[in-house]
Design a protein around this motif. Structure first.
Motif, PDB file in Angstrom:
ATOM      1  N   SER A  78      -3.085  -4.081  -7.146  1.00 28.42           N
ATOM      2  CA  SER A  78      -2.343  -4.449  -5.937  1.00 28.42           C
ATOM      3  C   SER A  78      -3.320  -4.916  -4.871  1.00 28.42           C
ATOM      4  O   SER A  78      -4.387  -4.322  -4.694  1.00 28.42           O
ATOM      5  CB  SER A  78      -1.560  -3.255  -5.391  1.00 28.42           C
ATOM      6  OG  SER A  78      -1.115  -3.569  -4.085  1.00 28.42           O
ATOM      7  N   SER A  84      -0.453  -5.572   1.507  1.00 28.52           N
ATOM      8  CA  SER A  84       0.746  -6.153   2.115  1.00 28.52           C
ATOM      9  C   SER A  84       0.537  -7.502   2.796  1.00 28.52           C
ATOM     10  O   SER A  84       1.507  -8.158   3.152  1.00 28.52           O
ATOM     11  CB  SER A  84       1.313  -5.174   3.146  1.00 28.52           C
ATOM     12  OG  SER A  84       0.373  -4.966   4.174  1.00 28.52           O
ATOM     13  N   ALA A  90       5.293  -1.275  -5.300  1.00 29.20           N
ATOM     14  CA  ALA A  90       5.281  -0.042  -6.111  1.00 29.20           C
ATOM     15  C   ALA A  90       5.184   1.190  -5.216  1.00 29.20           C
ATOM     16  O   ALA A  90       4.742   1.096  -4.070  1.00 29.20           O
ATOM     17  CB  ALA A  90       4.076  -0.091  -7.050  1.00 29.20           C
ATOM     18  N   GLN A 125       2.939   3.295  -4.444  1.00 30.68           N
ATOM     19  CA  GLN A 125       1.504   3.297  -4.776  1.00 30.68           C
ATOM     20  C   GLN A 125       0.881   4.683  -4.909  1.00 30.68           C
ATOM     21  O   GLN A 125       0.111   4.945  -5.824  1.00 30.68           O
ATOM     22  CB  GLN A 125       0.733   2.480  -3.735  1.00 30.68           C
ATOM     23  CG  GLN A 125      -0.771   2.458  -4.009  1.00 30.68           C
ATOM     24  CD  GLN A 125      -1.479   1.350  -3.303  1.00 30.68           C
ATOM     25  OE1 GLN A 125      -1.160   0.178  -3.511  1.00 30.68           O
ATOM     26  NE2 GLN A 125      -2.437   1.689  -2.476  1.00 30.68           N
ATOM     27  N   ASN A 163      -6.205   2.005   3.622  1.00 35.30           N
ATOM     28  CA  ASN A 163      -5.257   2.996   3.092  1.00 35.30           C
ATOM     29  C   ASN A 163      -5.370   3.072   1.572  1.00 35.30           C
ATOM     30  O   ASN A 163      -5.396   4.168   1.000  1.00 35.30           O
ATOM     31  CB  ASN A 163      -3.821   2.633   3.471  1.00 35.30           C
ATOM     32  CG  ASN A 163      -3.605   2.685   4.967  1.00 35.30           C
ATOM     33  OD1 ASN A 163      -3.571   3.760   5.550  1.00 35.30           O
ATOM     34  ND2 ASN A 163      -3.504   1.532   5.595  1.00 35.30           N
ATOM     35  N   GLU A 199      -6.349   6.287  -0.585  1.00 35.36           N
ATOM     36  CA  GLU A 199      -5.366   6.818  -1.548  1.00 35.36           C
ATOM     37  C   GLU A 199      -6.006   6.923  -2.933  1.00 35.36           C
ATOM     38  O   GLU A 199      -5.757   7.879  -3.673  1.00 35.36           O
ATOM     39  CB  GLU A 199      -4.112   5.926  -1.559  1.00 35.36           C
ATOM     40  CG  GLU A 199      -3.296   6.063  -0.260  1.00 35.36           C
ATOM     41  CD  GLU A 199      -2.305   4.914   0.004  1.00 35.36           C
ATOM     42  OE1 GLU A 199      -2.031   4.123  -0.927  1.00 35.36           O
ATOM     43  OE2 GLU A 199      -1.813   4.811   1.146  1.00 35.36           O
ATOM     44  N   GLN A 206     -11.832  -5.559   4.650  1.00 29.77           N
ATOM     45  CA  GLN A 206     -11.883  -5.256   3.212  1.00 29.77           C
ATOM     46  C   GLN A 206     -13.271  -5.470   2.589  1.00 29.77           C
ATOM     47  O   GLN A 206     -13.716  -4.628   1.790  1.00 29.77           O
ATOM     48  CB  GLN A 206     -10.817  -6.075   2.480  1.00 29.77           C
ATOM     49  CG  GLN A 206      -9.396  -5.763   2.959  1.00 29.77           C
ATOM     50  CD  GLN A 206      -8.422  -6.892   2.769  1.00 29.77           C
ATOM     51  OE1 GLN A 206      -8.670  -7.821   1.999  1.00 29.77           O
ATOM     52  NE2 GLN A 206      -7.284  -6.847   3.473  1.00 29.77           N
TER      53      GLN A 206
HETATM   54  N1  UDP Z   1       1.585   0.020  -0.773  1.00 30.57           N
HETATM   55  C1  UDP Z   1       2.777   0.408  -1.347  1.00 30.57           C
HETATM   56  N2  UDP Z   1       3.185  -0.283  -2.452  1.00 30.57           N
HETATM   57  C2  UDP Z   1       2.491  -1.311  -3.006  1.00 30.57           C
HETATM   58  C3  UDP Z   1       1.265  -1.681  -2.415  1.00 30.57           C
HETATM   59  C4  UDP Z   1       0.840  -0.989  -1.298  1.00 30.57           C
HETATM   60  O1  UDP Z   1       3.439   1.335  -0.892  1.00 30.57           O
HETATM   61  O2  UDP Z   1       2.950  -1.882  -3.994  1.00 30.57           O
HETATM   62  C5  UDP Z   1       1.114   0.762   0.424  1.00 30.57           C
HETATM   63  C6  UDP Z   1      -0.160   1.497   0.129  1.00 30.57           C
HETATM   64  O3  UDP Z   1       0.128   2.769  -0.421  1.00 30.57           O
HETATM   65  C7  UDP Z   1      -0.857   1.532   1.478  1.00 30.57           C
HETATM   66  C8  UDP Z   1      -0.332   0.296   2.196  1.00 30.57           C
HETATM   67  O4  UDP Z   1       0.808  -0.159   1.457  1.00 30.57           O
HETATM   68  O5  UDP Z   1      -0.484   2.704   2.179  1.00 30.57           O
HETATM   69  C9  UDP Z   1      -1.321  -0.842   2.236  1.00 30.57           C
HETATM   70  O6  UDP Z   1      -2.308  -0.557   3.193  1.00 30.57           O
HETATM   71  P1  UDP Z   1      -3.802  -1.047   2.986  1.00 30.57           P
HETATM   72  O7  UDP Z   1      -4.566  -0.593   4.183  1.00 30.57           O
HETATM   73  O8  UDP Z   1      -4.339  -0.593   1.683  1.00 30.57           O
HETATM   74  O9  UDP Z   1      -3.720  -2.613   2.895  1.00 30.57           O
HETATM   75  P2  UDP Z   1      -3.054  -3.762   3.798  1.00 30.57           P
HETATM   76  O10 UDP Z   1      -1.661  -3.888   3.325  1.00 30.57           O
HETATM   77  O11 UDP Z   1      -3.151  -3.318   5.238  1.00 30.57           O
HETATM   78  O12 UDP Z   1      -3.884  -4.943   3.491  1.00 30.57           O
END
Ligand code: UDP
Length: 462
Positions: A281, A284, A343, A345, A364, A368, A385
């Motif tokens: 993944s 977002s 998903a 996640q 995040n 995680e 990142q």
């Molecule tokens: N996330 C989720 N489902 C997915 C992909 C990501 O619930 O399929 C959640 C993930 O658990 C995290 C957040 O979306 O809490 C993404 O935050 P992150 O700081 O990793 O990345 P960003 O989306 O800010 O680039």
């Protein structure tokens, strides 16, 4: 201490003398909303009433948080050019939200009455809020949703075209060399951070300035992970820092998800062998090109291990969802691969079948993965990142960085290093040891637990 859900912790509510209110204001992006709502839940559990001011764009789902009061403000987000760079978007929001936020906050202070609001907690990225808070004499704390290491990089790196770094390409001789201002990073890493170093530099400078002017910084990290960075920040920023993370260990992110999570993947995972599945993944907001998307698919097909791939609609600009997949890809992988739009996640990472996480290294996602002891393969895309990816691969050594972007041969090699080779076992041992440290930090007397107590006392002292 009570346990809640899968593997999360609720620290028992303190018997605070007065129930006081905190007003919080997140940046409207999933990676910022999750930690802010988690923090709101943590503080609510400590006896505070919670009001969340939020933009209309990416509004949290109110019904998932019936114990909070929500106030929505206009943001004019849709007037923005869709392809704007992160720095441009963030500076725009800092201007477009200023008047509506001031009106909303002033109204709330009148409504709640003098002395009933303890403080404002805003995302550090909403730097304009310091001046508003000062004007109404309300203490403002910030939540910085990145790593401490990212802020050190932001302090050190010269975000401007004149620095000469940001327009370099693969063909330039120093593309692979370390950046003297922050030697952990290579030139090729910082090139990825932004296409518009001027606006990014302006945003970073405003944010750092107003972080220093705030009453304190709350970090979603834990001391044992970032001890040296915490020492430097504590020395350079003369305000208190609270490292009480990882927040999702207190409250999961599922209730703050803006997109529905496809939970059917969990029963598919149940049918896979332990540590056999590659979870992919890129978060977002990151985008990848059609050819990068196809290289991911070819890489996965060539490795031949089961995979669960989150393809967010729109991740490939111009594509609805899966049209860009190579011909016959889905038929050839059959039940050996699942592709979903979004998903659950944290549950996926906690599942025994998950063997590695191919991630964009959003903070995040990185945390995680650490909390579940899942080794990473890193494909950072932009902003913080690339910094997180260097910490994962070069400092903590809990993952492998795909150094040369998305190329099927490199992808296969990197994933095999983690999933099949001896090096992968060592990586797994190191991340498992970090996972144990996280758990200790959250226990009574642990560093995050202590920091939460310190934060509550500090807020009650306002
Ligand atoms: N996330 C989720 N489902 C997915 C992909 C990501 O619930 O399929 C959640 C993930 O658990 C995290 C957040 O979306 O809490 C993404 O935050 P992150 O700081 O990793 O990345 P960003 O989306 O800010 O680039």
């Amino acid at each position: 201490m009570e346990t809640h859900g899968r593997d999360t912790i609720l620290i028992s509510t303190q018997s605070t003398a007065t129930r006081r209110r905190i007003i919080l204001f997140p940046l409207p992006f999933q990676g910022h909303i999750n930690p802010m709502l988690q923090l709101a839940n943590i503080l609510h559990n400590q006896g505070f009433d919670i009001t969340i001011i939020h933009t209309e764009y990416n509004s949290p789902i109110h019904s998932n948080h019936p114990h909070f009061t929500f106030k929505s403000i206009s943001d004019r987000f849709f007037e923005l050019e869709t392809k704007a760079d992160a720095g441009v978007i963030l500076q725009y929001l800092n201007r477009s939200c200023e008047d509506p936020f001031r009106d909303c906050l002033t109204g709330l202070l009148v409504e709640y009455g003098e002395g009933s609001v303890s403080c404002l907690i805003t995302d550090a990225g909403f730097h304009f809020t310091q001046a508003v808070a000062d004007s109404v004499k309300l203490p403002r704390m910030v939540l910085r949703t990145s790593s401490l290491g990212c802020v050190l990089a932001y302090v050190a790196l010269p975000f401007s075209s004149e620095s000469g770094y940001f327009n370099l390409t693969k063909e330039d001789s120093n593309y692979e060399t370390s950046v003297p201002e922050f030697p952990l990073m290579k030139v090729k890493d910082i090139v990825k951070m932004t296409n518009n170093p001027e606006s990014m530099g302006e945003f970073v400078s405003d944010m750092l300035h107003q972080m220093k002017a705030s009453s304190g910084i709350i970090w979603n990290t834990f001391q044992e992970l970032e001890e040296p960075a915490l020492e430097t920040i504590s020395h350079d920023f003369s305000i208190p820092s609270f490292t009480l993370g990882p927040f999702h260990k207190y409250f999961p992110a599922s209730s703050s998800s803006l997109i529905e999570q496809d939970r059917s993947v969990l029963s598919w995972l149940d049918n896979q062998a332990p540590k056999s599945v590659i979870y992919i993944s890129f978060g977002s907001v990151a985008l990848i090109t059609e050819s990068e998307f196809q290289e991911v698919a070819h890489g996965l097909a060539n490795i031949g291990l089961p995979f669960l791939w989150v393809v967010r609609p729109g991740i490939v600009p111009g594509s609805q969802w899966l049209e860009a997949l190579p011909e016959k890809f889905l038929e050839s992988v059959g039940d050996g691969g699942r592709i979903v739009k979004w998903a659950p996640q944290q549950d996926v990472l906690a599942h025994p079948a998950t063997g590695c996480f191919w991630t964009h290294c959003g903070w995040n996602s990185t945390l995680e993965s650490i909390c579940e002891g899942v080794p990473m393969v890193c494909s950072p895309c932009f902003v913080d990142q690339p910094v997180n990816a260097r910490y994962v691969s070069d400092v903590w050594k809990i993952g492998v960085l795909l150094e040369d972007g998305f190329d099927r041969v490199g992808i296969e090699r990197a994933i095999k290093r983690v999933m099949v080779e001896k090096e992968g076992e060592e990586i797994r041992e190191r991340i498992t040891s970090l996972k144990e440290k996280v758990n200790l930090s959250l226990e009574e007397g642990g560093s995050s637990h202590q920091s939460l107590k310190g934060l509550v006392d500090y807020i009650l002292s306002f």
